[in-house]
Scaffold this active site. Sequence first.
Site, PDB file in Angstrom:
ATOM      1  N   ASP A  10       0.781  -1.249   0.000  1.00 35.57           N
ATOM      2  CA  ASP A  10       0.000   0.000   0.000  1.00 35.57           C
ATOM      3  C   ASP A  10       0.812   1.300   0.000  1.00 35.57           C
ATOM      4  O   ASP A  10       0.473   2.241   0.719  1.00 35.57           O
ATOM      5  CB  ASP A  10      -0.970   0.006   1.194  1.00 35.57           C
ATOM      6  CG  ASP A  10      -2.150  -0.932   0.971  1.00 35.57           C
ATOM      7  OD1 ASP A  10      -2.268  -1.514  -0.118  1.00 35.57           O
ATOM      8  OD2 ASP A  10      -2.974  -1.081   1.900  1.00 35.57           O
ATOM      9  N   ASP A  61      -4.497  -1.520  -2.007  1.00 35.40           N
ATOM     10  CA  ASP A  61      -5.851  -1.299  -1.538  1.00 35.40           C
ATOM     11  C   ASP A  61      -6.615  -0.751  -2.757  1.00 35.40           C
ATOM     12  O   ASP A  61      -6.123   0.162  -3.429  1.00 35.40           O
ATOM     13  CB  ASP A  61      -5.794  -0.229  -0.424  1.00 35.40           C
ATOM     14  CG  ASP A  61      -6.740  -0.491   0.726  1.00 35.40           C
ATOM     15  OD1 ASP A  61      -7.092  -1.656   0.967  1.00 35.40           O
ATOM     16  OD2 ASP A  61      -7.121   0.502   1.408  1.00 35.40           O
ATOM     17  N   HIS A  63     -10.508   0.065  -3.509  1.00 32.51           N
ATOM     18  CA  HIS A  63     -11.903   0.040  -3.053  1.00 32.51           C
ATOM     19  C   HIS A  63     -12.893   0.608  -4.076  1.00 32.51           C
ATOM     20  O   HIS A  63     -12.590   1.597  -4.746  1.00 32.51           O
ATOM     21  CB  HIS A  63     -12.039   0.876  -1.779  1.00 32.51           C
ATOM     22  CG  HIS A  63     -11.252   0.371  -0.610  1.00 32.51           C
ATOM     23  ND1 HIS A  63     -11.256  -0.939  -0.215  1.00 32.51           N
ATOM     24  CD2 HIS A  63     -10.440   1.023   0.274  1.00 32.51           C
ATOM     25  CE1 HIS A  63     -10.485  -1.074   0.858  1.00 32.51           C
ATOM     26  NE2 HIS A  63      -9.971   0.085   1.165  1.00 32.51           N
ATOM     27  N   SER A  69     -15.761   0.135   4.414  1.00 31.47           N
ATOM     28  CA  SER A  69     -14.834   0.698   5.411  1.00 31.47           C
ATOM     29  C   SER A  69     -14.897   2.220   5.463  1.00 31.47           C
ATOM     30  O   SER A  69     -14.261   2.841   6.313  1.00 31.47           O
ATOM     31  CB  SER A  69     -13.396   0.253   5.118  1.00 31.47           C
ATOM     32  OG  SER A  69     -12.862   0.943   3.999  1.00 31.47           O
ATOM     33  N   HIS A  80     -10.842   6.325   0.633  1.00 30.10           N
ATOM     34  CA  HIS A  80      -9.428   6.256   0.230  1.00 30.10           C
ATOM     35  C   HIS A  80      -9.252   5.147  -0.796  1.00 30.10           C
ATOM     36  O   HIS A  80     -10.024   4.194  -0.836  1.00 30.10           O
ATOM     37  CB  HIS A  80      -8.528   5.994   1.448  1.00 30.10           C
ATOM     38  CG  HIS A  80      -8.810   4.670   2.107  1.00 30.10           C
ATOM     39  ND1 HIS A  80      -9.816   4.500   3.025  1.00 30.10           N
ATOM     40  CD2 HIS A  80      -8.236   3.450   1.941  1.00 30.10           C
ATOM     41  CE1 HIS A  80      -9.850   3.236   3.408  1.00 30.10           C
ATOM     42  NE2 HIS A  80      -8.912   2.562   2.761  1.00 30.10           N
ATOM     43  N   LYS A 106      -6.616  -5.721  -3.196  1.00 33.95           N
ATOM     44  CA  LYS A 106      -7.441  -6.181  -2.079  1.00 33.95           C
ATOM     45  C   LYS A 106      -8.482  -5.119  -1.737  1.00 33.95           C
ATOM     46  O   LYS A 106      -8.325  -3.951  -2.106  1.00 33.95           O
ATOM     47  CB  LYS A 106      -6.578  -6.479  -0.856  1.00 33.95           C
ATOM     48  CG  LYS A 106      -5.872  -5.236  -0.338  1.00 33.95           C
ATOM     49  CD  LYS A 106      -5.029  -5.535   0.873  1.00 33.95           C
ATOM     50  CE  LYS A 106      -4.178  -4.354   1.263  1.00 33.95           C
ATOM     51  NZ  LYS A 106      -4.894  -3.139   1.637  1.00 33.95           N
ATOM     52  N   GLU A 113     -13.857  -5.947   4.096  1.00 29.70           N
ATOM     53  CA  GLU A 113     -12.589  -5.268   4.405  1.00 29.70           C
ATOM     54  C   GLU A 113     -11.483  -6.310   4.318  1.00 29.70           C
ATOM     55  O   GLU A 113     -11.663  -7.446   4.736  1.00 29.70           O
ATOM     56  CB  GLU A 113     -12.649  -4.660   5.811  1.00 29.70           C
ATOM     57  CG  GLU A 113     -11.352  -3.972   6.261  1.00 29.70           C
ATOM     58  CD  GLU A 113     -10.896  -2.805   5.374  1.00 29.70           C
ATOM     59  OE1 GLU A 113     -10.692  -3.029   4.157  1.00 29.70           O
ATOM     60  OE2 GLU A 113     -10.740  -1.690   5.893  1.00 29.70           O
ATOM     61  N   ALA A 146      -0.178   0.752   6.172  1.00 37.74           N
ATOM     62  CA  ALA A 146       0.239   1.283   7.455  1.00 37.74           C
ATOM     63  C   ALA A 146       0.698   0.141   8.363  1.00 37.74           C
ATOM     64  O   ALA A 146       0.110  -0.931   8.309  1.00 37.74           O
ATOM     65  CB  ALA A 146      -0.943   1.999   8.116  1.00 37.74           C
ATOM     66  N   CYS A 150      -2.408  -2.946   7.402  1.00 42.51           N
ATOM     67  CA  CYS A 150      -2.098  -3.859   6.298  1.00 42.51           C
ATOM     68  C   CYS A 150      -0.722  -4.502   6.425  1.00 42.51           C
ATOM     69  O   CYS A 150      -0.549  -5.664   6.069  1.00 42.51           O
ATOM     70  CB  CYS A 150      -2.274  -3.151   4.963  1.00 42.51           C
ATOM     71  SG  CYS A 150      -4.023  -2.818   4.688  1.00 42.51           S
TER      72      CYS A 150
HETATM   73  C1  VGL Z   1      -5.135   0.323   5.370  1.00 46.52           C
HETATM   74  C2  VGL Z   1      -6.763   1.279   6.655  1.00 46.52           C
HETATM   75  C3  VGL Z   1      -7.682   1.115   5.645  1.00 46.52           C
HETATM   76  C4  VGL Z   1      -3.704  -0.078   5.226  1.00 46.52           C
HETATM   77  C5  VGL Z   1      -6.047   0.134   4.353  1.00 46.52           C
HETATM   78  O1  VGL Z   1      -3.223  -0.210   4.084  1.00 46.52           O
HETATM   79  O2  VGL Z   1      -3.025  -0.259   6.269  1.00 46.52           O
HETATM   80  N1  VGL Z   1      -5.498   0.887   6.514  1.00 46.52           N
HETATM   81  N2  VGL Z   1      -7.316   0.542   4.498  1.00 46.52           N
HETATM   82 ZN    ZN Z   2      -8.601   0.525   2.811  1.00 43.19          ZN
END
Ligand code: VGL
Ligand code: ZN
Length: 197
Positions: A10, A61, A63, A69, A80, A106, A113, A146, A150
């Site tokens: 990510d 990520d 979406h 989420s 996001h 993903k 989620e 983060a 993830c």
């Molecule tokens: C993530 C929050 C929502 C991540 C992804 O990549 O850590 N955190 N979606």
């Molecule tokens: Zn996400």
Amino acid sequence: MKDCALVVVDMLYDFIDGSMACKNADEAVRKTLEFIDRKTSDPLEGPDVIQAGFPILFVRDFHPADHCSFTEQGGPWPPHCVQDTHGAEIHTDLAPYASEEFTFFKGYKKDKEQYSGFEGINEAGQSLYDVLDMMEIKNVYVCGIATEYCVLNTCMDLKKAGFTVYLLKDCLAYVDYKGHLASLAQMSKDGIRLTDK
Ligand code: VGL
Ligand code: ZN
């Protein structure tokens, strides 16, 4: 070196300077590029054979605009990494290393989620595990964003699947510094190796 790969989790614009900008993101991208340079500076593994000598796999990520989420749907996060927006793109300095086969999406289903890159699939429908297994990878370096979400979930799943996991601790960004430290402590306790090279 033959059985090593890097998984970049990510490193996408919404987590770098967008709607979910994380702490230490610019530094994490810079350090990741340095790591890649070090691993690929061997003349026997020059840039044109990067993918063969040291595979670099990307998790994204990805979406739909109404993902569960997001706060509007009752979830914890601002919108996001919405499909086909700039925020969902890999940082431009890393993007040249990303191939279709080695990019895993993903969180693309509205009602699900997915924090773990392990659940991601590439265009051909192969999972991250399928591709690592096919290449007979045993050692996986991980970096990304983060740490608490993830990265943590991806590392734990890789470890459970039997890989030796090396977490590049300078190549991480996070939502919250204390959460980042707690996640590092947890991963270290669970046998994930923290490294700075
Ligand atoms: C993530 C929050 C929502 C991540 C992804 O990549 O850590 N955190 N979606
Ligand atoms: Zn996400």
